[in-house]
Design an enzyme around this catalytic site. Structure first.
Site, mmCIF file in Angstrom:
data_model
loop_
_atom_site.group_PDB
_atom_site.id
_atom_site.type_symbol
_atom_site.label_atom_id
_atom_site.label_comp_id
_atom_site.label_asym_id
_atom_site.label_seq_id
_atom_site.Cartn_x
_atom_site.Cartn_y
_atom_site.Cartn_z
ATOM 1 N N ASP A 8 0.872 -1.179 0.000
ATOM 2 C CA ASP A 8 0.000 0.000 0.000
ATOM 3 C C ASP A 8 0.915 1.237 0.000
ATOM 4 O O ASP A 8 2.154 1.122 -0.101
ATOM 5 C CB ASP A 8 -0.992 -0.035 1.176
ATOM 6 C CG ASP A 8 -0.312 0.170 2.537
ATOM 7 O OD1 ASP A 8 0.937 0.218 2.603
ATOM 8 O OD2 ASP A 8 -1.037 0.280 3.541
ATOM 9 N N HIS A 9 0.311 2.423 0.137
ATOM 10 C CA HIS A 9 1.111 3.661 0.148
ATOM 11 C C HIS A 9 2.088 3.683 1.325
ATOM 12 O O HIS A 9 3.187 4.201 1.231
ATOM 13 C CB HIS A 9 0.190 4.892 0.204
ATOM 14 C CG HIS A 9 -0.772 4.839 1.348
ATOM 15 N ND1 HIS A 9 -1.880 4.017 1.328
ATOM 16 C CD2 HIS A 9 -0.783 5.460 2.557
ATOM 17 C CE1 HIS A 9 -2.537 4.155 2.479
ATOM 18 N NE2 HIS A 9 -1.885 5.016 3.240
ATOM 19 N N CYS A 66 3.437 -3.155 4.064
ATOM 20 C CA CYS A 66 2.566 -2.032 4.458
ATOM 21 C C CYS A 66 3.290 -1.316 5.590
ATOM 22 O O CYS A 66 4.507 -1.490 5.748
ATOM 23 C CB CYS A 66 1.153 -2.500 4.820
ATOM 24 S SG CYS A 66 0.988 -3.548 6.273
ATOM 25 N N GLY A 67 2.597 -0.523 6.364
ATOM 26 C CA GLY A 67 3.286 0.206 7.431
ATOM 27 C C GLY A 67 3.957 -0.737 8.413
ATOM 28 O O GLY A 67 5.099 -0.523 8.832
ATOM 29 N N THR A 68 3.231 -1.769 8.779
ATOM 30 C CA THR A 68 3.737 -2.715 9.783
ATOM 31 C C THR A 68 3.951 -4.132 9.247
ATOM 32 O O THR A 68 4.572 -4.949 9.935
ATOM 33 C CB THR A 68 2.707 -2.841 10.920
ATOM 34 O OG1 THR A 68 1.456 -3.259 10.333
ATOM 35 C CG2 THR A 68 2.511 -1.513 11.638
ATOM 36 N N GLY A 69 3.376 -4.430 8.106
ATOM 37 C CA GLY A 69 3.360 -5.812 7.603
ATOM 38 C C GLY A 69 2.210 -6.619 8.185
ATOM 39 O O GLY A 69 1.962 -7.743 7.755
ATOM 40 N N GLY A 71 -1.281 -5.697 8.516
ATOM 41 C CA GLY A 71 -2.545 -5.654 7.771
ATOM 42 C C GLY A 71 -2.510 -6.534 6.531
ATOM 43 O O GLY A 71 -3.464 -7.291 6.267
ATOM 44 N N HIS A 99 9.588 -24.467 8.761
ATOM 45 C CA HIS A 99 8.550 -25.111 9.577
ATOM 46 C C HIS A 99 7.133 -24.859 9.075
ATOM 47 O O HIS A 99 6.284 -25.732 9.186
ATOM 48 C CB HIS A 99 8.643 -24.618 11.030
ATOM 49 C CG HIS A 99 9.873 -25.092 11.737
ATOM 50 N ND1 HIS A 99 10.040 -24.958 13.096
ATOM 51 C CD2 HIS A 99 11.002 -25.697 11.274
ATOM 52 C CE1 HIS A 99 11.216 -25.463 13.453
ATOM 53 N NE2 HIS A 99 11.831 -25.902 12.358
ATOM 54 N N ASN A 100 6.883 -23.647 8.580
ATOM 55 C CA ASN A 100 5.506 -23.266 8.232
ATOM 56 C C ASN A 100 5.227 -23.273 6.735
ATOM 57 O O ASN A 100 4.089 -23.024 6.323
ATOM 58 C CB ASN A 100 5.169 -21.869 8.787
ATOM 59 C CG ASN A 100 5.565 -21.702 10.236
ATOM 60 O OD1 ASN A 100 6.416 -20.880 10.572
ATOM 61 N ND2 ASN A 100 4.994 -22.506 11.111
ATOM 62 N N ARG A 110 7.451 0.895 8.473
ATOM 63 C CA ARG A 110 7.629 1.701 9.685
ATOM 64 C C ARG A 110 8.388 0.954 10.771
ATOM 65 O O ARG A 110 8.806 1.552 11.761
ATOM 66 C CB ARG A 110 6.263 2.107 10.237
ATOM 67 C CG ARG A 110 5.484 3.002 9.302
ATOM 68 C CD ARG A 110 4.067 3.220 9.803
ATOM 69 N NE ARG A 110 4.060 3.954 11.049
ATOM 70 C CZ ARG A 110 2.965 4.490 11.595
ATOM 71 N NH1 ARG A 110 1.804 4.343 10.998
ATOM 72 N NH2 ARG A 110 3.021 5.138 12.718
ATOM 73 N N ARG A 133 8.233 -33.789 9.959
ATOM 74 C CA ARG A 133 7.197 -33.646 10.981
ATOM 75 C C ARG A 133 6.305 -32.428 10.769
ATOM 76 O O ARG A 133 5.232 -32.329 11.347
ATOM 77 C CB ARG A 133 7.825 -33.569 12.378
ATOM 78 C CG ARG A 133 8.603 -32.288 12.653
ATOM 79 C CD ARG A 133 9.333 -32.364 13.986
ATOM 80 N NE ARG A 133 9.903 -31.091 14.397
ATOM 81 C CZ ARG A 133 11.049 -30.587 13.951
ATOM 82 N NH1 ARG A 133 11.747 -31.254 13.034
ATOM 83 N NH2 ARG A 133 11.509 -29.432 14.393
ATOM 84 N N HIS A 134 6.757 -31.514 9.908
ATOM 85 C CA HIS A 134 5.974 -30.286 9.685
ATOM 86 C C HIS A 134 4.835 -30.480 8.683
ATOM 87 O O HIS A 134 3.918 -29.672 8.638
ATOM 88 C CB HIS A 134 6.899 -29.162 9.210
ATOM 89 C CG HIS A 134 8.011 -28.894 10.177
ATOM 90 N ND1 HIS A 134 7.788 -28.381 11.429
ATOM 91 C CD2 HIS A 134 9.349 -29.126 10.082
ATOM 92 C CE1 HIS A 134 8.947 -28.288 12.077
ATOM 93 N NE2 HIS A 134 9.902 -28.739 11.282
ATOM 94 N N ARG A 137 1.353 -30.858 10.153
ATOM 95 C CA ARG A 137 0.877 -29.603 10.762
ATOM 96 C C ARG A 137 0.321 -28.658 9.698
ATOM 97 O O ARG A 137 -0.690 -27.990 9.911
ATOM 98 C CB ARG A 137 2.021 -28.952 11.549
ATOM 99 C CG ARG A 137 2.419 -29.840 12.726
ATOM 100 C CD ARG A 137 3.768 -29.539 13.295
ATOM 101 N NE ARG A 137 4.106 -30.502 14.337
ATOM 102 C CZ ARG A 137 5.310 -30.659 14.848
ATOM 103 N NH1 ARG A 137 6.323 -29.910 14.401
ATOM 104 N NH2 ARG A 137 5.535 -31.559 15.781
HETATM 105 C C1 RB5 Z 1 -1.825 2.636 6.251
HETATM 106 O O1 RB5 Z 1 -2.029 3.855 6.846
HETATM 107 C C2 RB5 Z 1 -1.490 1.584 7.301
HETATM 108 O O2 RB5 Z 1 -2.604 1.358 8.110
HETATM 109 C C3 RB5 Z 1 -1.050 0.314 6.640
HETATM 110 O O3 RB5 Z 1 0.063 0.555 5.855
HETATM 111 C C4 RB5 Z 1 -0.645 -0.843 7.525
HETATM 112 O O4 RB5 Z 1 0.263 -0.473 8.496
HETATM 113 C C5 RB5 Z 1 -1.714 -1.694 8.027
HETATM 114 O O5 RB5 Z 1 -1.480 -2.727 8.667
#
Ligand code: RB5
Length: 148
Positions: A8-9, A66-69, A71, A99-100, A110, A133-134, A137
């Site tokens: 995303d942005h 994304c910002g955190t990975g 979402g 494993h996964n 971020r 073994r994986h 699962r």
């Molecule tokens: C976008 O503002 C932000 O919510 C998105 O990039 C992400 O961090 C969501 O998990």
């Protein structure tokens, strides 16, 4: 290896950097966007596009930013057959494959520096599923999907 990448942005700048890095590693990269950091887009849309391509193309992998990975991981994991791992270091990247059998790696612009993100993605892409073994699962995860 065929790799679908998207963001995303909020993950655009890191996505651009990872795409160029992966090209130099000799991978076939298909960038599904977003292509404009100034235009806000909803992360589930990009996550869905990458996840659908990974699911359709056996042996391919996905990279989502994304910002955190978080979402993009939540959204991608809604698709049957997708195992998206939100990863923060090389150890998690290695174990998510061994494993996964994760088929998508997600990272946060971020929350990770770009050098760590490159290390994460490189480790993810070069590590094989251990099997053994994986396997049972992973089959249980598939069974949960099929209960829905
Ligand atoms: C976008 O503002 C932000 O919510 C998105 O990039 C992400 O961090 C969501 O998990």
């Amino acid at each position: 290896m065929k790799i679908y990448i998207g963001s995303d942005h909020g993950g655009f700048a890191l996505k651009e950097e990872l795409r160029e890095h992966l090209k130099t590693e000799g991978h076939e990269i298909l960038d599904l966007g977003t292509f404009d950091a100034e235009k806000k887009v909803d992360y589930p849309d990009l996550a869905r596009e990458v996840a659908e391509k990974v699911r359709e193309n056996a042996g391919s992998k996905g990279v989502l930013v994304c910002g955190t990975g978080i979402g993009v991981a939540i959204a991608a994991n809604k698709l049957k057959g997708i195992r998206a791992a939100n990863v923060h270091d090389a150890t998690e990247a290695r174990l998510s494959r061994q494993h996964n059998d994760a088929n998508i790696v997600t990272v946060g612009q971020r929350t990770l520096g770009s050098e760590t993100a490159k290390e994460v993605v490189d480790t993810f892409l070069k590590t094989a599923f251990e099997g053994g073994r994986h396997v049972s699962r992973i089959e249980k995860i598939t069974a949960i999907e099929n209960e829905e």
